[in-house]
Design a protein around this motif. Structure first.
Motif: not given
Length: 325
Positions: A262-291
């Motif tokens: 998904v991050v790769q697709v976002l970057v190909h669409k022109g989303i800055p890599l740092g923004t896409a990676i921050a999105f990825m870290m938010g999804v992977v590193g923290l989650s409501l199920p984890e809470a």
């Protein structure tokens, strides 16, 4: 390692329940079955193994050594590096978190592991190299380890042990009593196993409902939230894109291998890599199920503090990525 569980989930959902692969319900149910079996197995294995370890290693001495000896942050770095070699998602890391706390490891050191484990592992590294190259992968790995290390140090400085739930304090007290008994009686492993087994069952009984509720929430999100939902907030001209997508990503739930395409697709669409990676870290590193899983061992205030500190560090990492890449 868990491919056989995926085969069981696929068979139940698509053959027994006869659901279509494109249905949201099928995706959500498949996710729930797979993660329930996987995490329950991990819970059993890790808690049982840590019970054996704790029966031989004096908890009070471990705790005393880590609290009295200045390792200048090395213990947090080591915990983060241990997270790198344990390829678990955020929910799968929780069993080890419980084992660490039960073993008397300081809370901040335990958090360092919990943060890094889902973010950086060999699967994520392999995919990162293939999708974004070696340079970006190295920066990501280093930033993931530093994220866990720094967040762990910050959380330890806040002295949050008082916000552990009474259930955890009872588990810790029981672990200390067991360890004292093992040392006094000089029991063999065969004699220790029934006591350890009884404690494993007691802990599992206490946390399984939270595990299943958390995974169910993750399954619903996995099946019903579309990937394109967040793209509108990621525009490169939006100065606040990084904090917005990070905060929006936190309730979601996926592992690194699932979100990287998904991050790769976002970057190909022109989303800055740092923004896409921050999105990825938010999804992977923290989650409501984890809470939900952590709710059994932490009060709401501790969960909120943990999520807040890590979210802030992820946001800062996203801005740094956008500057250097």
């Amino acid at each position: 390692m868990f491919d056989w569980i995926q085969h069981i989930a696929d068979w139940l959902v698509y053959s027994v329940f006869n659901l279509n692969t494109n249905q949201h319900l099928a995706k959500a149910l498949n996710f729930f079955i797979y993660d329930s079996i996987k995490i329950l197995i991990l819970l059993f294995v890790v808690i049982f193994f840590m019970g054996i370890v704790n029966s031989y290693f004096p908890i009070d001495k471990v705790r005393s050594y880590l609290s009295k000896n200045k390792l200048y942050g090395l213990e947090y770095l080591l915990a983060s590096l241990f997270g790198v070699v344990t390829p678990f998602c955020s929910c799968s890391s929780v069993p080890l978190f419980i084992g660490f706390v039960r073993g008397g490891i300081p809370l901040g050191v335990t958090f360092a592991f919990l943060i890094t484990s889902p973010l950086v592992n060999e699967v994520a590294v392999g995919l990162f190299i293939g999708l974004f190259g070696v340079k970006t992968t190295l920066i990501y790995v280093i930033s993931g380890v530093l994220l866990g290390t720094i967040s762990g140090i910050i959380l330890q400085k806040l002295k949050l042990e008082r916000f552990l739930t009474p259930w955890v304090k009872t588990v810790l007290a029981d672990a200390q009593r067991e360890q004292d008994l093992f040392q006094e009686e000089k029991l063999s492993l065969k004699q220790r196993l029934p006591i350890i087994w009884a404690e494993v069952l007691k802990i599992l009984k206490g946390i399984i409902p939270y595990v299943l509720v958390g995974i169910a929430i993750g399954g619903l999100m996995h099946g019903y939230i579309s990937e394109g939902f967040f793209e509108r907030y990621m525009d490169k001209d939006n100065l606040f894109a990084v904090p917005i997508v990070t905060i929006l990503a936190v309730p979601m739930y996926s592992n690194a291998s699932g979100i990287l395409p998904v991050v790769q697709v976002l970057v190909h669409k022109g989303i800055p890599l740092g923004t896409a990676i921050a999105f990825m870290m938010g999804v992977v590193g923290l989650s409501l199920p984890e809470a939900m899983l952590l709710k059994k061992v932490m009060t709401f205030k501790l969960i909120a503090t943990f999520f807040g500190v890590v979210t802030l560090c992820i946001i800062l990492s996203g801005y740094v990525f956008n500057i250097i890449l």
